[in-house]
Each structure stands twice: as C-alpha cells, then as structure tokens.
Scaffold this motif. Structure first.
Motif, PDB file in Angstrom:
ATOM      1  N   PRO A  14       1.186  -1.517  -0.207  1.00  0.00           N
ATOM      2  CA  PRO A  14       0.290   0.098   0.369  1.00  0.00           C
ATOM      3  C   PRO A  14       0.626   1.672   0.272  1.00  0.00           C
ATOM      4  O   PRO A  14       1.023   2.614  -0.171  1.00  0.00           O
ATOM      5  CB  PRO A  14      -0.768   0.274   1.253  1.00  0.00           C
ATOM      6  CG  PRO A  14      -0.190  -0.933   2.143  1.00  0.00           C
ATOM      7  CD  PRO A  14       0.863  -1.995   1.052  1.00  0.00           C
ATOM      8  N   ALA A  15       2.204   1.453  -0.368  1.00  0.00           N
ATOM      9  CA  ALA A  15       2.965   2.874  -0.676  1.00  0.00           C
ATOM     10  C   ALA A  15       1.836   3.167  -2.146  1.00  0.00           C
ATOM     11  O   ALA A  15       2.399   4.400  -2.014  1.00  0.00           O
ATOM     12  CB  ALA A  15       3.826   2.424  -1.100  1.00  0.00           C
ATOM     13  N   PHE A  16       1.326   1.874  -2.713  1.00  0.00           N
ATOM     14  CA  PHE A  16       1.114   2.160  -4.105  1.00  0.00           C
ATOM     15  C   PHE A  16      -0.721   2.642  -3.615  1.00  0.00           C
ATOM     16  O   PHE A  16      -0.854   1.237  -2.980  1.00  0.00           O
ATOM     17  CB  PHE A  16       1.199   1.636  -4.836  1.00  0.00           C
ATOM     18  CG  PHE A  16       0.357   1.248  -6.375  1.00  0.00           C
ATOM     19  CD1 PHE A  16       0.484   2.726  -6.661  1.00  0.00           C
ATOM     20  CD2 PHE A  16      -1.509   0.751  -6.007  1.00  0.00           C
ATOM     21  CE1 PHE A  16      -0.647   2.728  -7.584  1.00  0.00           C
ATOM     22  CE2 PHE A  16      -2.031   0.679  -7.046  1.00  0.00           C
ATOM     23  CZ  PHE A  16      -1.886   1.621  -8.266  1.00  0.00           C
ATOM     24  N   PRO A  17      -0.555   4.288  -3.206  1.00  0.00           N
ATOM     25  CA  PRO A  17      -1.674   4.051  -2.602  1.00  0.00           C
ATOM     26  C   PRO A  17      -3.593   3.574  -3.121  1.00  0.00           C
ATOM     27  O   PRO A  17      -4.090   4.507  -2.916  1.00  0.00           O
ATOM     28  CB  PRO A  17      -1.834   5.454  -2.628  1.00  0.00           C
ATOM     29  CG  PRO A  17      -1.452   6.117  -2.980  1.00  0.00           C
ATOM     30  CD  PRO A  17       0.216   5.134  -3.873  1.00  0.00           C
ATOM     31  N   TYR A  18      -3.391   2.140  -3.256  1.00  0.00           N
ATOM     32  CA  TYR A  18      -5.065   2.058  -4.018  1.00  0.00           C
ATOM     33  C   TYR A  18      -6.188   1.792  -3.174  1.00  0.00           C
ATOM     34  O   TYR A  18      -6.969   1.972  -3.751  1.00  0.00           O
ATOM     35  CB  TYR A  18      -4.359   0.907  -4.177  1.00  0.00           C
ATOM     36  CG  TYR A  18      -3.982   0.102  -3.247  1.00  0.00           C
ATOM     37  CD1 TYR A  18      -4.565  -1.082  -2.305  1.00  0.00           C
ATOM     38  CD2 TYR A  18      -2.663  -0.875  -3.378  1.00  0.00           C
ATOM     39  CE1 TYR A  18      -4.555  -1.989  -1.276  1.00  0.00           C
ATOM     40  CE2 TYR A  18      -2.265  -1.381  -2.303  1.00  0.00           C
ATOM     41  CZ  TYR A  18      -3.254  -2.467  -1.536  1.00  0.00           C
ATOM     42  OH  TYR A  18      -2.355  -2.961  -0.887  1.00  0.00           O
ATOM     43  N   ASP A  19      -5.193   2.318  -1.809  1.00  0.00           N
ATOM     44  CA  ASP A  19      -7.378   2.044  -0.535  1.00  0.00           C
ATOM     45  C   ASP A  19      -7.384   3.902  -0.944  1.00  0.00           C
ATOM     46  O   ASP A  19      -8.062   3.965  -0.400  1.00  0.00           O
ATOM     47  CB  ASP A  19      -6.481   2.474   0.523  1.00  0.00           C
ATOM     48  CG  ASP A  19      -4.878   3.325   0.854  1.00  0.00           C
ATOM     49  OD1 ASP A  19      -4.228   4.026   0.108  1.00  0.00           O
ATOM     50  OD2 ASP A  19      -4.672   3.726   2.370  1.00  0.00           O
ATOM     51  N   HIS A  20      -6.638   4.682  -2.029  1.00  0.00           N
ATOM     52  CA  HIS A  20      -7.250   5.665  -2.065  1.00  0.00           C
ATOM     53  C   HIS A  20      -7.403   5.307  -4.044  1.00  0.00           C
ATOM     54  O   HIS A  20      -9.370   6.196  -3.462  1.00  0.00           O
ATOM     55  CB  HIS A  20      -6.164   6.817  -2.324  1.00  0.00           C
ATOM     56  CG  HIS A  20      -6.525   7.642  -1.045  1.00  0.00           C
ATOM     57  ND1 HIS A  20      -6.664   8.313  -0.081  1.00  0.00           N
ATOM     58  CD2 HIS A  20      -5.257   7.076   0.362  1.00  0.00           C
ATOM     59  CE1 HIS A  20      -6.730   8.404   0.803  1.00  0.00           C
ATOM     60  NE2 HIS A  20      -5.353   8.077   1.094  1.00  0.00           N
ATOM     61  N   PHE A  21      -6.713   4.804  -4.541  1.00  0.00           N
ATOM     62  CA  PHE A  21      -7.465   4.584  -5.945  1.00  0.00           C
ATOM     63  C   PHE A  21      -8.374   4.018  -6.429  1.00  0.00           C
ATOM     64  O   PHE A  21      -8.709   3.984  -7.228  1.00  0.00           O
ATOM     65  CB  PHE A  21      -6.068   4.684  -6.585  1.00  0.00           C
ATOM     66  CG  PHE A  21      -4.907   4.872  -6.453  1.00  0.00           C
ATOM     67  CD1 PHE A  21      -5.001   6.414  -6.628  1.00  0.00           C
ATOM     68  CD2 PHE A  21      -3.665   4.308  -7.223  1.00  0.00           C
ATOM     69  CE1 PHE A  21      -3.725   7.728  -5.868  1.00  0.00           C
ATOM     70  CE2 PHE A  21      -2.410   5.349  -6.693  1.00  0.00           C
ATOM     71  CZ  PHE A  21      -2.667   7.236  -6.798  1.00  0.00           C
ATOM     72  N   THR A  22      -8.908   3.029  -5.025  1.00  0.00           N
ATOM     73  CA  THR A  22     -10.179   2.191  -5.483  1.00  0.00           C
ATOM     74  C   THR A  22     -10.999   3.712  -5.465  1.00  0.00           C
ATOM     75  O   THR A  22     -12.138   2.587  -6.302  1.00  0.00           O
ATOM     76  CB  THR A  22      -9.890   1.406  -4.310  1.00  0.00           C
ATOM     77  OG1 THR A  22     -11.178   0.256  -4.109  1.00  0.00           O
ATOM     78  CG2 THR A  22     -10.824   2.384  -2.676  1.00  0.00           C
ATOM     79  N   LEU A  23     -11.071   4.731  -5.419  1.00  0.00           N
ATOM     80  CA  LEU A  23     -12.201   5.072  -5.153  1.00  0.00           C
ATOM     81  C   LEU A  23     -11.981   5.985  -6.775  1.00  0.00           C
ATOM     82  O   LEU A  23     -13.597   6.572  -7.600  1.00  0.00           O
ATOM     83  CB  LEU A  23     -11.906   6.626  -4.105  1.00  0.00           C
ATOM     84  CG  LEU A  23     -12.344   6.513  -2.990  1.00  0.00           C
ATOM     85  CD1 LEU A  23     -11.933   7.482  -2.622  1.00  0.00           C
ATOM     86  CD2 LEU A  23     -13.213   5.245  -2.783  1.00  0.00           C
ATOM     87  N   VAL A  24     -11.815   5.453  -8.284  1.00  0.00           N
ATOM     88  CA  VAL A  24     -11.590   6.285  -9.169  1.00  0.00           C
ATOM     89  C   VAL A  24     -12.537   5.312 -10.445  1.00  0.00           C
ATOM     90  O   VAL A  24     -12.619   4.106 -10.199  1.00  0.00           O
ATOM     91  CB  VAL A  24     -10.069   6.088  -9.645  1.00  0.00           C
ATOM     92  CG1 VAL A  24      -9.524   6.397 -10.843  1.00  0.00           C
ATOM     93  CG2 VAL A  24      -8.945   6.867  -9.070  1.00  0.00           C
ATOM     94  N   SER A  25     -13.262   6.316 -10.867  1.00  0.00           N
ATOM     95  CA  SER A  25     -13.984   5.930 -11.397  1.00  0.00           C
ATOM     96  C   SER A  25     -13.282   5.074 -13.107  1.00  0.00           C
ATOM     97  O   SER A  25     -12.641   4.969 -13.380  1.00  0.00           O
ATOM     98  CB  SER A  25     -14.925   6.805 -12.413  1.00  0.00           C
ATOM     99  OG  SER A  25     -14.258   7.599 -13.171  1.00  0.00           O
TER     100      SER A  25
END
Length: 454
Positions: free
Chosen positions: A123-134
């Motif tokens: 999660p240094a790659f912030p997919y916990d935020h990018f999961t919100l992308v359309s």
C-alpha cells in the motif's frame, strides 16, 4: 514427563494453527493472473489528454520516477516504518513495465491493489485511495500510460523483513483496512464539492500523507487529516488542528496548491512541492474543487483563531495587495536587539534576518516568520529540513529561494536556532528533544540516500 508431553502437544497444536492460518490467508488472498495482451495502440488523443491531467492530479510521475531516471520507469525508494519499497515501472515496456497489461489488469491494480500476475501490491502504492477512481478515469489513465515512451527498467527488490516480504500477508491487511470503491457522490453537497471530494480522497490521495497511521501502516480513519509523516517530513494537519497562524481559506488553498506559494502561508516544500508542480498543469476548476473540499473539511476557525489571524494578516500585509510578500521590520533592528547570551538569536541575525526581515518581495525576500506553519507546528521536522536544505530555485519560474545551511551549522547550532525561532515567532510551547530531532533528521537523510543509491 506428562508435563513435557503436554507442552509438546500444545506447541504442536499451536504450530499447526499458525500453519493453517497462514495457509488459509494465502488461499483467501489468492488472485488469478490476467492473460497478457499485445501492447495496445491507437488511443483517442482527447482520452490521452484527460489521462495526462489525471496523472498530474495523482502525482504519478513523481513517485514512479527515480532521481536521474526516465519518466514513469520506477525505481524510486520510498522509506516506510517497515522498510524500503521501490516504485515499479509503469511505462508500456512489454517485459519490465505494463506493456502487456490489459485495461482490466490496470483497473484491478487501481481498485484492488493486485498486479497482472496476481500478486498483492504494497500500500505504498495508495490503492486504498485509488479504489475510488471511476472506470472512465481509469480508462483515461490507462490510455495516457500506454502512450508513454517504453523504458526497459527493473526496480530494485523491496527491502522488507520477514514476514512482510511475503505478499500473502497483504491479503489480511486488505481484509482489515481496504474499503472498495468507487466513489459515491454525497447528495447533501453540490457537484463542485463532490468533485473535490472525489479527487482529494481518490487520485490526489491527500490523506495518504496528512492522516496518522496505526501500527499496521493503515490510515486512522477516525483521525482523518489530523497530520502524518512522509519521507522524513511532517504532513501538517489540514483540519481543525492546522498550525497555520492565519487560518486557511478556499482561496488561499487554491493559490497554494496551484502556485506552490501563498504570501500568508509560505512555500510548498518536501513532498508538497511536487504536488503543487503537478497541480499547476491541471484544469483550474479541479484545483478549486480540491481547495473548496479541503476548506470544508477544515471548517471555519473559531472566533479567537479568526481574530488572531486577522490581526496577524493586517500586521504583515503588503500594501501592494493581498497574497503578496509581507512587509516586516528591517534586519538591522533585529541584529541590534540580539541578546549576546543567546547563540540561536545570534545565528538568526547573521544568517536569516537579512532576508526574512527585509520587506523585499519574493524571490529576494523571505516569509515573515510570524506566518510560518513550520515554526508554529507540533513537530520541528519540517523546519529542520528547510534550514538544512534550503529552498532551491525553481527552474524557469519565479519563486521563493533560500540557501541551504546543512554545511554551515552544526547540530548544536541548528538546535539553538530552532529554539530561538520557536520562542520568538510562535506563541506555542517550546519544542523538546531538539538535539535528538536534529540527529534523527540527519540520520534519516543518510539512510534515505543509501536506499536511493541501491
């Protein structure tokens, strides 16, 4: 003998449970590989342009470009409390990059943090935020990345201890902390606010730096935007705990994010510097939306904070107009008032006052230090780094500059200067442990440099 036998049985059962738990977690976390594809071509130029803007909002190029490396080719060392993670190659190189990734594989990485081969991503790659992308924005990002120059480059292996170097443990982390997207608009707010929330919470991943993290490295959602740490810098709170002497507004946030500077708040440094550089290239409406959303999260300051901020803004105002370099007293006055027994004051008079008390506009004059969040914040980390490394001149652009003092000041002298600045220009309590903080900053820089040269 019976006790020994019983203890052996208990140990054996415990080991079996551990093995079974690990096997169960590995089975739960298993993800299939997605078949490779031939590198796609022929993307709509308008879609690529949209993807470029989104990549700037996400600051993708900064994280996925090593110092001196090719754009998006990865290899940047990201220090974490658990070890060093190196960013990956996201150019369309078919062997070492994402050239054989399908759009579905790219979308899975963004939404679930799983690469094309089925491996969990750190999660240094912030997919916990990018999961919100359309889906539509992921499609545009994919088009942009697939039209970059392919670069053959393999990142160094991550430097993580066991068991964190076993990717199946990330499945457990996701089970506990990953909340799948995409973003759902809030009907209680208008379209501009929702656009700002979508970008700030998603691609811009503001909380990745500005939110504290728990022992597992996950954001503490109940303390959102309460301040965090990133790459040796302290990401200040951007909520009600903001240390800014003059309260932020949506307008001042917009100029700071867009220009990397605001006359009442100073210059964007550390990890915020590249963020502002990237946001300078995106549509103004998107930056205004992010600023409006962040301002709404901060809320209105209380009456006392507003009164103090208004008084300070008036005292430091430049007659040339709002948002410009503030005026202050002359440096000779400061030098004459220095107590002979205060070495920090003497250092300030000799190295800082000529710029910070000159009243000259940027880039030849410095911020009135009464306005400095680095001085009024809870941590001295940012001020230590700014003094040690200065503010480099921006290439091809007018902006604040400041020389570096790492080679000119000893650790003890720097600690004395920090104490003086805090006591003189802030009404907050004195920092403690400054000698340790200076030493830790220097040691952290040495470790970061070693990781970067890996």
């Amino acid at each position: 003998m019976r006790l020994l036998k019983a203890g052996g049985i208990a140990l054996g059962v415990g080991l079996l449970l551990v093995v079974a738990g690990a096997a169960g977690l590995a089975a739960y976390g298993w993800r299939p590989a997605i078949d490779p594809v031939d590198p796609p071509a022929g993307f709509d130029p308008a879609l690529v342009e949209t993807g470029a803007e989104l990549a700037s909002i996400g600051n993708c190029g900064t994280c996925h470009t090593a110092p001196g490396g090719k754009p998006f080719a990865g290899g940047l060392a990201l220090p974490t409390p658990f070890g060093t993670v190196y960013t990956t190659n996201i150019t369309p190189d078919p062997e070492t990059g994402i050239g054989r990734w399908s759009e579905a594989a790219f979308g899975r990485a963004m939404r679930e943090g799983v690469d094309r081969a089925g491996r969990h991503l750190y999660p240094a790659f912030p997919y916990d935020h990018f999961t919100l992308v359309s889906d539509a924005d992921n499609q545009a990002l994919y088009a942009f990345l697939m039209t970059r120059q392919p670069v053959a480059a393999t990142a160094p292996a991550n430097d993580l201890p066991f068991p964190l170097n076993q990717r199946f443990v990330l499945a457990g982390w996701k089970l506990l902390f990953l909340q799948p997207g995409p973003y759902t608009p809030d009907p209680a707010h208008d379209a501009a606010w929702n656009r700002g929330a979508y970008l700030a919470e998603g691609l811009a991943h503001c909380g990745a730096c500005h939110t504290p993290r728990n022992l597992f490295g996950a954001e503490e959602k109940d303390r959102r935007f309460a301040g965090g740490d990133a790459e040796g810098w302290h990401a200040v709170p951007i909520g009600s705990l903001s240390p800014a002497p003059v309260p932020w507004t949506a307008e001042s946030l917009f100029h700071y994010l867009r220009d990397g500077w605001h006359g009442q708040h100073g210059t964007a440094q550390g990890p915020m510097g590249p963020v502002a550089d990237s946001l300078a290239a995106v549509p103004e409406d998107d930056v205004r939306a992010i600023a409006a959303y962040v301002a709404s999260v901060m809320g209105l300051p209380d009456a006392e904070a507003r009164k103090r901020g208004d008084a300070l803004a008036a005292a430091t105002a430049d007659p040339a107009g709002p948002g410009t370099r503030p005026q202050s007293a002359g440096s000779q006055t400061i030098a004459a008032a220095v107590p002979a027994q205060d070495p920090g004051a003497a250092i300030y008079a000799g190295t800082c006052a000529a710029c910070h008390e000159s009243g000259r506009p940027s880039p030849f004059g410095g911020l009135d230090l009464r306005l400095s969040s680095a001085i009024s914040g809870d941590s001295p980390a940012n001020l230590i780094r700014i003094i040690r490394h200065g503010v480099p001149a921006a290439s091809g652009a007018r902006g604040p500059i400041m020389p570096a003092f790492a080679a000119a000041l000893s650790d003890r002298q720097l600690a004395g200067l920090l104490a003086y600045l805090r006591g003189r220009f802030s009404d907050r309590p004195a920092w403690t442990g400054l000698d340790d903080a200076v030493r830790a900053a220097r040691d952290g820089e040495v470790a970061a440099a070693a990781a970067a040269s890996h």
